[in-house]
Design an enzyme around this catalytic site. Structure first.
Site, PDB file in Angstrom:
ATOM      1  CB  CYS A   1     -51.647 -28.263  11.308  1.00 64.24           C
ATOM      2  SG  CYS A   1     -51.279 -29.627  12.389  1.00 64.24           S
TER       3      CYS A   1
ATOM      4  CG  ASP B   1     -46.591 -58.204  -4.790  1.00 66.33           C
ATOM      5  OD1 ASP B   1     -45.968 -59.162  -5.256  1.00 66.33           O
ATOM      6  OD2 ASP B   1     -46.061 -57.115  -4.500  1.00 66.33           O
TER       7      ASP B   1
ATOM      8  CG  ASP C   1     -47.700 -56.634  -7.999  1.00 64.34           C
ATOM      9  OD1 ASP C   1     -47.594 -57.839  -8.234  1.00 64.34           O
ATOM     10  OD2 ASP C   1     -47.121 -56.051  -7.075  1.00 64.34           O
TER      11      ASP C   1
ATOM     12  CB  CYS D   1     -54.165 -30.596  14.607  1.00 65.30           C
ATOM     13  SG  CYS D   1     -52.539 -29.882  14.342  1.00 65.30           S
TER      14      CYS D   1
END
Lengths: 49, 744
Positions: B33, B438, B622, B30
């Site tokens: 921020c 997976d 994987d 934002c």
């Protein structure tokens, strides 16, 4: 056609100024953060100081 | 913890002698921020400057050496609730940024020349129908030549270099016709100007360069953006390791600075920082990120621990055998390398188009030359016409067709929380007709959950959660999260490997295994369930802890089916743990206990059957399948190896970004094809005109800019579907940020 004597250099000069500004702004890092500027416009950090 | 934090690995020196360091920042979502982050860094005494780059989510901080150090900056940011991670600029990324600047500089120079030449050309074009004198026309042509020749020599370099490199390798790429077209156009115009001719093509040559450079710059900026996102993610994940010094002191260092041979300490609940041998201590490690197996494995002195596994309740001292990027099982690496070789054979849409296009253009120009010579039209006319064909066919629209769509689509995916690793990923996602998931960490959430929380009395749950806060065992963490506790009991004590106990209102409360709580051991309730017991005086409770499905897993499977995409589940976990998940999701095609090489074999089998497979996975097991599948995706918290092999990563706890990425990619590829067809249609109209010798500079300029603008506008249509996409987890964080601000 005498008007060309100063109109053509003037056009080139303006174009050259634009090119110079573009190269300078790029070297100064103004194109590094394209999103930040839009968010910083709401910031008043610079006024407080 | 009173450890010293050593971050010298990341510090750079400026010319003025100040120390500067870059941090990847999490949570800058934002406008407020920006202020918050910069001022919290600037408030640290000794800090000279702090600047946040919002586009790349990076904070650059400079400080004077004696007054400040990196740790106080990190602490100051953490105090305001921002996770900052030390960050090292990768050499490749720095090179990409330099390249982008160079392209922009070329674009600037070419743009300057084009604006001025257009000014002169317009005068010539309109002078042709009114009263421009031959002297004035020649003067304008000479001025254009003086502007265009140096500008093209500078701004054309990206194309000239690439064309030369291709010719040296005896190949033709898109840059060969571009370079040839530009050089011939300028050469011919110069010759015509010397002969006081009516037409010169300086404007066409420079306009070509401007459009092509714009496409090239867009392409490059997208590549930088992808690399930045990937590097940030690596830094944000960058865990810390506790290294034991020779004197036994503990120094906390970033995992990136770890070397083989270092001794490290792994506390309960920490991840093992590199492949290592256990020197002392005992623990049970959760290796689900590596093998997919959900039940923890006991390890003791002499045993091997893999990087990325999560240590349970015991503290371990380890000697690192392989650190950083080299930390992976050799077999898996070999499989990954083999698999990536296969995939690199994929040829991009743009490459395929240019392979047909470049020879065709040159052939057409040659035929034109031959035709007019044979027809007896004179050498001058034949050459001018052949060059006009080259200018008109210069692949402006073709060169913009694909990158323009890619930039828009990548931006859309980025906003939806999907980060691309490979620039041709969009094209491959668009072809997918089968998805292989997976199980552990992909269909299920990475952390286990309490499955029967609703059956347990609320007061017991709250009590158990407060007890659980005193332990870092993975199961205890799950109970603490289920009960939403935030204050541990002051007198709670943990018995390693058994459980936690505390006195609550004069009654002893115990949380842990069956024996610790003096309860009867009961039969397992399911293959993937771990049990935790609670005893408070005479009352008892049993917590079932298991891997929970991601909230929208069922919905995503249904969405994929609705798009006629097949779904399979391949897991390294035991079959009896996979079965309930497959059943819950209604997937009939599933396998359990699959080894990494079997995963690849399964995917290859599907590919041979003509299916284009998308592999979605997060574990080390994987990684080969991710590298070998036609396209692949990983959740953001996957192990490094899996993320390196995946074409894209998605943020958040939901699977919806997968469907979104497939949809957006299909749309994007449709637009790319449309654009390529637009370019073909343009050529079908322009080439016959050029061959017939009707193309004047005015017509060439109109045709080229018209087709380029059309293609770019068409690419922007990818925005509409990107906008319609729901904003995913990537945008959920600002809510927390707003709360924090309101409370401050």
């Amino acid at each position: 056609m005498n008007v060309l004597v100063y109109l053509v250099p003037l056009a080139l000069l303006l174009g050259g100024v634009w090119l110079g500004m573009f190269l300078w702004s790029m070297r100064a890092g103004q194109y590094d953060d394209l999103e930040g500027a839009a968010w910083r416009i709401l910031s008043d950090e610079d006024i407080r100081k | 913890m009173a450890d010293t934090l050593d971050l010298s690995h990341f510090i750079r020196r400026t010319d003025a002698g100040d120390a500067t360091m870059d941090f990847a920042i999490d949570g800058a979502d934002c406008a407020a921020c920006i202020d918050d982050i910069e001022s919290s860094a600037r408030d640290v005494p000794g800090v000279v400057s702090a600047r946040l780059n919002v586009g790349s989510r990076r904070l650059s901080v400079a400080w004077r050496d004696e007054a400040c150090d990196a740790q106080s900056v990190l602490e100051s940011l953490a105090a305001r609730g921002f996770r900052a991670h030390p960050f090292e600029l990768h050499r490749l990324e720095a090179e990409d940024v330099r390249q982008t600047r160079w392209l922009l500089r070329c674009l600037g120079v070419a743009g300057f020349a084009m604006m001025n030449v257009m000014l002169l050309s317009l005068a010539v074009w309109f002078g042709a129908v009114s009263d421009i004198g031959p002297e004035t026309r020649d003067f304008f042509h000479w001025l254009s030549a003086l502007l265009v020749m140096p500008a093209a020599a500078y701004a054309g370099q990206p194309f000239f270099r690439s064309a030369l490199a291709a010719l040296r390798a005896r190949k033709l790429n898109m840059d060969v016709p571009i370079s040839l077209g530009v050089i011939l156009a300028i050469g011919m115009s110069l010759y015509e100007t010397l002969n006081h001719a009516e037409h010169a093509y300086f404007d066409s040559a420079i306009m070509l360069l401007v459009f092509l450079l714009a496409g090239r710059a867009l392409d490059q900026m997208m590549r930088v953006r992808m690399r930045t996102a990937a590097a940030n993610m690596a830094a944000l994940k960058g865990d810390l390791a506790h290294r034991l010094g020779p004197g036994g002191e503990i120094v906390t260092i970033p995992v990136a600075a770890l070397r083989a041979g270092d001794c490290v300490m792994v506390r309960p609940g920490d991840r093992v920082p590199g492949d290592a041998l256990v020197l002392s201590g005992a623990s049970c490690v959760d290796e689900s990120a590596i093998t997919g197996e959900t039940l923890p494995r006991e390890i003791g002195p002499g045993a091997k621990a893999w990087a990325g596994s999560l240590s349970g309740q015991g503290a371990l001292t380890l000697r690192v055998t392989a650190a950083g990027e080299s930390s992976l099982i050799d077999d898996v690496r070999r499989l990954v390398e083999q698999a990536s070789e296969v995939k690199s054979r994929y040829r991009r849409l743009a490459d395929r188009a240019s392979a047909i296009y470049a020879p065709l253009v040159h052939l057409t120009a040659l035929c034109t030359l031959a035709f007019w010579l044979l027809a007896g039209a004179g050498a001058h006319f034949a050459i001018v016409t052949a060059i006009a064909v080259l200018i008109v066919t210069c692949p402006c629209a073709l060169a913009l067709a694909v990158p323009a769509v890619q930039v828009v689509a990548t931006g859309g995916l980025f906003r939806a929380g999907v980060y691309l690793n490979a620039s041709d990923a969009i094209e491959r996602f668009a072809e997918i007709d089968h998805v292989v998931f997976d199980k552990t960490g992909t269909l299920t959430l990475p952390a286990p959950r309490v499955a029967n929380a609703h059956e347990i009395p609320a007061d017991l749950l709250a009590l158990a959660a407060r007890l659980a806060l005193s332990s870092r065992h993975p199961l205890a963490v799950a109970i603490a999260r289920a009960g939403g506790a935030d204050t541990p009991f002051a007198d709670a004590s943990e018995t390693a490997g058994a459980g936690v106990s505390a006195l609550v209102g004069g009654v002893e409360a115990r949380l842990g295994g069956a024996a610790f709580c003096a309860m009867a051991d009961e039969a397992p309730r399911g293959a993937d369930v771990s049990l935790m017991r609670l005893r408070v005086g005479g009352r008892t409770a049993t917590f079932e802890i298991r891997q929970a499905l991601r909230a929208d897993a069922c919905q995503v499977i249904a969405d994929l089916r609705a798009r006629n995409i097949g779904v399979s589940i391949l897991s390294g976990d035991r079959p009896d743990a996979v079965a309930p998940v497959a059943q819950a999701l209604g997937v009939s095609d599933w396998r359990g206990g699959v080894k990494p090489d079997e995963k690849i074999a399964f995917i290859n089998q599907l590919s041979r059957a003509g299916r284009r497979v998308l592999m979605v996975g997060d574990g080390l097991n994987d990684a080969p399948a991710l590298a070998g599948a036609h396209a692949s995706m990983s959740p953001i918290d996957a192990v490094d190896m899996a993320r390196a092999g995946a074409d894209a990563m998605f943020l958040g706890d939901r699977l919806a970004p997968i469907v979104l990425a497939l949809d957006l990619s299909r749309k994007a590829r449709a637009l790319m094809r449309q654009n390529l067809w637009l370019a073909v249609v343009y050529n079908a109209v322009a080439v016959p005109l050029a061959v017939a010798g009707f193309v004047t500079p005015l017509i060439a300029a109109l045709a080229m800019s018209g087709s380029s603008i059309l293609v770019t506008l068409n690419a922007l249509r990818a925005r509409s579907s990107a906008r319609a996409a729901p904003k995913s987890a990537a945008r959920e964080r600002p809510v927390a940020a707003t709360f924090r601000k309101a409370g401050a």
